[in-house]
Motif scaffolding. Structure first.
Motif, PDB file in Angstrom:
ATOM      1  N   ASP A 248       2.067 -42.609 -33.114  1.00 12.22           N
ATOM      2  CA  ASP A 248       3.249 -41.765 -33.284  1.00 12.22           C
ATOM      3  C   ASP A 248       4.280 -42.141 -32.214  1.00 12.22           C
ATOM      4  O   ASP A 248       4.733 -43.273 -32.186  1.00 12.22           O
ATOM      5  N   LYS A 249       4.587 -41.259 -31.260  1.00 21.17           N
ATOM      6  CA  LYS A 249       5.604 -41.571 -30.250  1.00 21.17           C
ATOM      7  C   LYS A 249       5.008 -41.912 -28.890  1.00 21.17           C
ATOM      8  O   LYS A 249       5.743 -42.145 -27.926  1.00 21.17           O
ATOM      9  N   ARG A 250       3.690 -41.942 -28.806  1.00 17.54           N
ATOM     10  CA  ARG A 250       3.037 -42.243 -27.526  1.00 17.54           C
ATOM     11  C   ARG A 250       2.689 -43.720 -27.451  1.00 17.54           C
ATOM     12  O   ARG A 250       2.159 -44.289 -28.405  1.00 17.54           O
ATOM     13  N   HIS A 251       2.966 -44.337 -26.306  1.00 21.25           N
ATOM     14  CA  HIS A 251       2.777 -45.771 -26.134  1.00 21.25           C
ATOM     15  C   HIS A 251       1.584 -46.069 -25.222  1.00 21.25           C
ATOM     16  O   HIS A 251       1.266 -45.290 -24.321  1.00 21.25           O
ATOM     17  N   TYR A 252       0.955 -47.220 -25.475  1.00 17.05           N
ATOM     18  CA  TYR A 252      -0.191 -47.677 -24.685  1.00 17.05           C
ATOM     19  C   TYR A 252       0.013 -49.158 -24.344  1.00 17.05           C
ATOM     20  O   TYR A 252       0.431 -49.938 -25.197  1.00 17.05           O
ATOM     21  N   SER A 253      -0.302 -49.512 -23.128  1.00 15.63           N
ATOM     22  CA  SER A 253      -0.099 -50.899 -22.707  1.00 15.63           C
ATOM     23  C   SER A 253      -1.373 -51.570 -22.204  1.00 15.63           C
ATOM     24  O   SER A 253      -1.460 -52.799 -22.179  1.00 15.63           O
ATOM     25  N   SER A 254      -2.377 -50.794 -21.803  1.00 19.71           N
ATOM     26  CA  SER A 254      -3.593 -51.379 -21.250  1.00 19.71           C
ATOM     27  C   SER A 254      -4.389 -52.125 -22.317  1.00 19.71           C
ATOM     28  O   SER A 254      -4.468 -51.695 -23.473  1.00 19.71           O
ATOM     29  N   ARG A 255      -4.975 -53.254 -21.906  1.00 21.08           N
ATOM     30  CA  ARG A 255      -5.872 -53.995 -22.783  1.00 21.08           C
ATOM     31  C   ARG A 255      -7.181 -54.299 -22.057  1.00 21.08           C
ATOM     32  O   ARG A 255      -7.854 -55.272 -22.377  1.00 21.08           O
ATOM     33  N   HIS A 256      -7.536 -53.451 -21.119  1.00 21.21           N
ATOM     34  CA  HIS A 256      -8.740 -53.697 -20.317  1.00 21.21           C
ATOM     35  C   HIS A 256      -9.995 -53.690 -21.184  1.00 21.21           C
ATOM     36  O   HIS A 256     -10.812 -54.619 -21.127  1.00 21.21           O
ATOM     37  N   LEU A 257     -10.155 -52.666 -22.005  1.00 19.52           N
ATOM     38  CA  LEU A 257     -11.317 -52.588 -22.891  1.00 19.52           C
ATOM     39  C   LEU A 257     -11.229 -53.656 -23.975  1.00 19.52           C
ATOM     40  O   LEU A 257     -12.245 -54.271 -24.318  1.00 19.52           O
ATOM     41  N   TYR A 258     -10.056 -53.872 -24.511  1.00 21.32           N
ATOM     42  CA  TYR A 258      -9.873 -54.899 -25.540  1.00 21.32           C
ATOM     43  C   TYR A 258     -10.300 -56.267 -25.019  1.00 21.32           C
ATOM     44  O   TYR A 258     -11.023 -57.002 -25.712  1.00 21.32           O
ATOM     45  N   ASP A 259      -9.891 -56.600 -23.806  1.00 20.36           N
ATOM     46  CA  ASP A 259     -10.250 -57.898 -23.235  1.00 20.36           C
ATOM     47  C   ASP A 259     -11.756 -58.024 -23.027  1.00 20.36           C
ATOM     48  O   ASP A 259     -12.320 -59.113 -23.140  1.00 20.36           O
ATOM     49  N   PHE A 260     -12.415 -56.897 -22.737  1.00 19.49           N
ATOM     50  CA  PHE A 260     -13.877 -56.920 -22.558  1.00 19.49           C
ATOM     51  C   PHE A 260     -14.584 -57.154 -23.889  1.00 19.49           C
ATOM     52  O   PHE A 260     -15.555 -57.910 -23.966  1.00 19.49           O
ATOM     53  N   LEU A 261     -14.103 -56.505 -24.957  1.00 16.59           N
ATOM     54  CA  LEU A 261     -14.805 -56.520 -26.239  1.00 16.59           C
ATOM     55  C   LEU A 261     -14.442 -57.691 -27.151  1.00 16.59           C
ATOM     56  O   LEU A 261     -15.263 -58.104 -27.972  1.00 16.59           O
ATOM     57  N   ARG A 262     -13.249 -58.220 -27.032  1.00 20.01           N
ATOM     58  CA  ARG A 262     -12.769 -59.174 -28.048  1.00 20.01           C
ATOM     59  C   ARG A 262     -13.607 -60.447 -28.095  1.00 20.01           C
ATOM     60  O   ARG A 262     -13.718 -61.080 -29.159  1.00 20.01           O
ATOM     61  N   HIS A 263     -14.211 -60.827 -26.984  1.00 24.04           N
ATOM     62  CA  HIS A 263     -15.009 -62.049 -26.973  1.00 24.04           C
ATOM     63  C   HIS A 263     -16.328 -61.877 -27.740  1.00 24.04           C
ATOM     64  O   HIS A 263     -16.968 -62.878 -28.096  1.00 24.04           O
ATOM     65  N   SER A 264     -16.729 -60.632 -27.981  1.00 27.58           N
ATOM     66  CA  SER A 264     -17.987 -60.397 -28.707  1.00 27.58           C
ATOM     67  C   SER A 264     -17.754 -60.264 -30.206  1.00 27.58           C
ATOM     68  O   SER A 264     -18.702 -60.075 -30.956  1.00 27.58           O
TER      69      SER A 264
END
Length: 265
Positions: A248-264
């Motif tokens: 909606d109108k709330r923004h997110y910029s962190s990718r800490h968890l994404y970077d941990f999981l994407r390699h799996s």
């Protein structure tokens, strides 16, 4: 397209998939001619068939047909539908003894590559999912709720929909599962009443459980819980994992968890 191992696009009108949406399906990613998470896709179909009491499916033939469909694709999508077949009168399944296998192969959605780089936006859907603990978790053929969610989504600028159930609790997206992070705690909705327990969701939960950095909780929460989330992710077997930049109108910029999981994935 193959129906019961025969190359054809013709499905008999008497098939219970047409009459009642009586069946289940799964959609798998193909890389270099190989189906990703093939055993899990077969297990998913078997579990759904068990819940729906669809007997006598030829699982060996189905797996062979999936492998054949994927064999010459560098990248693509294999979709499998298993129906109860033909027979019965009205809703009765009496006389249905030969399930129908439908296997199709198609191109991989190119926009997923771009979405992994730039992230996706979610918009709250006005369509709520009904609760049905008997069918919750499985990917059955009755998808009218998702069709309506998509119809509303297509009228917005969002990439995916944020969906709640009739009690107002978060469930999933139109075609993806949902995770969010607060510090080192990761949350995903309880799907015991509605929604689809996706293969990638199951895989990511196992990855998180095996880690020492993260704690994962399965919860029943309203969308307001995302207000103080540090990060939001969505996943399915094709994406397979995407960072969310806006709900909606709330923004997110962190990718800490994404970077941990994407390699799996």
């Amino acid at each position: 397209m193959w129906i019961n191992g025969v190359a054809t696009k013709t499905l008999l009108a008497g098939d219970r998939a047409v009459q009642f949406g009586d069946g289940c399906f799964t959609t798998a990613r193909v890389i270099d001619g190989n189906i990703q998470f093939l055993p899990q896709h077969i297990s998913r179909l078997q579990r759904a068939a068990s819940v729906l009491m669809i007997d006598n499916a030829d699982w060996q033939a189905l797996e062979a047909e999936m492998i054949l469909a994927a064999a010459e694709r560098e990248e693509g999508v294999v979709k499998v539908i298993l129906t109860r077949g033909q027979g019965g009168r009205g809703y009765s399944a009496a006389g249905c003894t030969l399930p129908t296998r439908i296997v199709t192969v198609s191109d991989y959605p190119a926009h997923y590559h771009q979405w992994r780089k730039q992230g996706v936006t979610l918009g709250s859907s006005p369509v709520a999912l009904s609760k049905n603990p008997l069918l919750a978790g499985i990917k059955h053929l009755n998808r009218l709720e998702q069709v309506m969610i998509r119809m509303h989504l297509d009228q917005t600028d969002a990439n995916e929909a944020l969906v709640v159930d009739t009690s107002g609790c978060l469930v999933e997206c139109c075609a993806a599962n949902l995770f969010w992070r607060k510090g080192t705690r990761v949350y995903t909705p309880d799907l015991s009443q509605s929604g689809v327990d996706g293969i990638m969701r199951q895989h990511l939960i196992r990855e998180l459980d095996a880690s020492t950095e993260w704690t994962v909780d399965i919860v029943s929460e309203a969308p307001g819980t995302l207000a103080d989330a540090d990060e939001v992710l969505i996943c399915n077997a094709l994406m397979p994992l995407l960072p969310v930049t806006q709900v909606d109108k709330r923004h997110y910029s962190s990718r800490h968890l994404y970077d941990f999981l994407r390699h799996s994935c």
